[in-house]
Design an enzyme around this catalytic site. Structure first.
Site, short mmCIF file in Angstrom:
data_model
loop_
_atom_site.label_atom_id
_atom_site.label_comp_id
_atom_site.label_asym_id
_atom_site.label_seq_id
_atom_site.Cartn_x
_atom_site.Cartn_y
_atom_site.Cartn_z
N ASP A 167 -92.54 -55.99 11.86
CA ASP A 167 -93.76 -55.64 12.58
C ASP A 167 -94.11 -56.73 13.58
O ASP A 167 -93.72 -57.90 13.41
CB ASP A 167 -94.93 -55.47 11.61
CG ASP A 167 -94.76 -54.29 10.68
OD1 ASP A 167 -93.99 -53.37 11.00
OD2 ASP A 167 -95.40 -54.30 9.61
N ARG A 168 -94.88 -56.38 14.59
CA ARG A 168 -95.24 -57.33 15.65
C ARG A 168 -95.86 -58.61 15.09
O ARG A 168 -95.52 -59.71 15.52
CB ARG A 168 -96.22 -56.65 16.63
CG ARG A 168 -96.75 -57.58 17.73
CD ARG A 168 -97.66 -56.83 18.69
NE ARG A 168 -98.30 -57.77 19.61
CZ ARG A 168 -97.74 -58.25 20.71
NH1 ARG A 168 -96.51 -57.88 21.03
NH2 ARG A 168 -98.39 -59.10 21.49
#
Length: 302
Positions: free
Chosen positions: A136-137
């Site tokens: 995930d970012r």
């Protein structure tokens, strides 16, 4: 200079058809179609052959894959990558927080994939970014990228058979009671959101192992430093599973965490174990947690 990706094999069965040997060497039917129609090449003892060619023991087989085209809409960018390991097949990076693995509508540029395409361009490599283990970012830590579609195919087989192992460390709200536990709960998309996931009966099988590293308090609030092992790779799996058992990740507002102490989910991929897709060599990579998570641990009281 021919920059196409080429693999070399030695025939071990007398009279075996080339297509049968290629299947044993895990060359996919999709790859064979691309080789046939998109500029690849199959040779036996330096002579071009088709898949119906019978082999003799000791024949030298070369599989030359066609040049790959960069994914449409994926801009080539140049910038810093924290490279942990690189060879002709794979690239292992340590991704910082606040960087997307692939471009999105909200963050169309400066992703890992954009920078990897620039890195490959500098190497003269005719490939695109094939993400093996995505983060995930706002999650930091180790991720693996295949440098060719065939390598991506091999690592995909390895993931499905459990041959790629990832461990994470996280900081969660509350004191987790059990020293060791397995969370086995199916995960699916939440009907009211295009982003959020949840545990639901019709979701995909998901399995996470959790081990307590330390209980502590931060400004009077109970927290737990945990280690997690993924057996499956569902979107937001760790975040969903920990929220499901009542201990959302610190900083993870989407799943009930608070950002009073850190401006992202406190999650880092610390270990990646795998067999090399071509050689079978056992590889293990490690990465220390990011400074922001370490600062929380340093500021804490047992």
């Amino acid at each position: 200079m021919d920059t196409r990706f080429t693999l070399h094999f030695i025939a071990e069965k007398e009279g075996q058809l080339l297509r049968e040997a290629l299947a044993e060497w895990r060359i996919s039917k999709r790859a064979l179609t691309a080789i046939k129609f998109e500029g690849g090449l199959l040779t036996v003892n330096d002579v071009e052959r088709n898949v119906r060619h019978p082999l003799h023991i000791g024949d030298r087989v070369e599989v030359t894959f066609p040049p790959e085209e960069k994914s449409e809409g994926l801009a080539v960018e140049h910038g810093e990558l924290s490279i942990i390991y690189e060879d002709e097949a794979i690239l292992v990076l340590s991704k910082p927080a606040y960087q997307s693995t692939i471009p999105s509508r909200e963050h169309p540029t400066h992703s890992v994939a954009n920078l990897v395409c620039g890195h490959f361009q500098q190497q003269g490599l005719a490939s695109t970014a094939h993400i093996v283990t995505r983060l995930d970012r706002d999650t930091s830590g180790l991720l693996c990228i295949a440098k060719h579609a065939h390598i991506h195919h091999l690592t995909g087989l390895a993931q499905r058979s459990g041959e790629i192992s990832r461990q994470y460390e996280a900081i969660v709200h509350g004191h987790v009671a059990r020293d060791v536990q397995s969370i086995i709960a199916p995960i699916g998309r939440k009907e009211t959101s295009i982003i959020e996931r949840e545990v639901r009966e019709d979701g995909q099988f998901a399995h996470t192992d959790v081990t307590i590293l330390r209980h502590f308090y931060l400004q009077g609030e109970p927290m737990t430093h945990i280690q997690l092992k993924l057996h499956t790779g569902r979107t937001h799996q760790i975040r969903v599973h920990m929220a499901y058992v009542g201990h959302p990740l610190v900083g993870d507002e989407l799943y009930g965490g608070s950002r009073d102490h850190i401006n992202r989910q406190a999650l880092h991929c610390v270990s990646l174990k795998m067999l090399h897709p071509l050689t079978g060599e056992r590889l293990q990579f490690t990465s220390n947690v990011n400074e922001d998570m370490q600062q929380l641990l340093n500021d804490s009281l047992v």
